[in-house]
Write an enzyme that holds these catalytic residues in place. Structure first.
Site, mmCIF file in Angstrom:
data_model
loop_
_atom_site.group_PDB
_atom_site.id
_atom_site.type_symbol
_atom_site.label_atom_id
_atom_site.label_comp_id
_atom_site.label_asym_id
_atom_site.label_seq_id
_atom_site.Cartn_x
_atom_site.Cartn_y
_atom_site.Cartn_z
ATOM 1 N N ASP A 145 43.254 49.581 41.795
ATOM 2 C CA ASP A 145 43.532 48.469 42.694
ATOM 3 C C ASP A 145 43.355 48.987 44.121
ATOM 4 O O ASP A 145 42.251 49.030 44.639
ATOM 5 C CB ASP A 145 44.941 47.955 42.413
ATOM 6 C CG ASP A 145 45.271 46.639 43.093
ATOM 7 O OD1 ASP A 145 44.535 46.226 44.000
ATOM 8 O OD2 ASP A 145 46.283 46.028 42.735
ATOM 9 N N ASP A 197 50.831 44.303 32.892
ATOM 10 C CA ASP A 197 51.981 43.415 32.783
ATOM 11 C C ASP A 197 52.303 42.698 34.082
ATOM 12 O O ASP A 197 51.785 43.030 35.145
ATOM 13 C CB ASP A 197 53.218 44.216 32.360
ATOM 14 C CG ASP A 197 53.794 45.028 33.516
ATOM 15 O OD1 ASP A 197 54.967 44.822 33.857
ATOM 16 O OD2 ASP A 197 53.075 45.868 34.090
#
Length: 179
Positions: free
Chosen positions: A97, A153
């Site tokens: 990310d 998640d």
């Protein structure tokens, strides 16, 4: 949720990554260090396809806590220090990310004395990288969206999904859900 990567496409790419990794290590023993807990599905599927002598170890590092979708301060669990001294290490994470986690963990493993170190991520998010790091292996480039499934998640939910999907944040409660 919009399915971004179906299970068959994920499995096909994991197989391709396994072939590439096995060829690059030329039979040398490798220690795969997985970043908990998001890497579990990816790691399990990858190692079953690797024809290499290997060890598996883990580090626990996270910059997402609770019901947040933005990266915060990186926390590394001090009790999980893998034994990598003199070993060829493959650092395995679910997603690249901002790059901060991978950069920090790479430096951490180098300090622990790894003989060599390569990185592998399943997902590479477009337009989010804040620090310079180029993974040695990566599965898919994805758009800048919050994704769940296949180990990823939101507030410790959705990891079990066999696919990767874009999470519609606006439909979730602001408070964490209790199980």
């Amino acid at each position: 949720m919009q399915v971004l990567l179906p299970p068959d496409k994920i499995q096909q790419r994991v197989g391709e990554l396994a072939q590439q990794i096995a060829a690059d290590y030329h039979g040398r023993p490798v220690t795969i260090v997985g970043v908990l807990a998001g890497c579990l599905m990816f790691l399990a599927d990858l190692v079953r396809q690797l024809d290499l002598s290997l060890r598996i170890d883990f580090v626990q590092a996270s910059s997402y806590r609770g019901p947040t979708t933005t990266s915060g301060e990186l926390v590394i669990h001090p009790g999980l220090a893998p034994d990598v001294r003199g070993r060829h290490v493959l650092l395995l994470d679910d997603i690249l990310d901002t790059g901060k986690t991978l950069v920090h963990l790479r430096a951490h493993l180098e300090e622990l004395g790894a003989a060599s170190l390569r990185t592998c991520v399943l997902l590479r998010k477009r337009g989010r990288q804040l620090v310079q790091i180029e993974p040695d292996y990566w599965g898919f480039e994805i758009p800048d969206a919050f994704v769940v499934g296949y180990g990823l998640d939101f507030n410790d939910e959705y990891r079990h999904l066999p696919y990767i999907a874009v999470l519609p944040i606006e439909s979730l409660p602001l408070e964490p859900r209790n199980a």
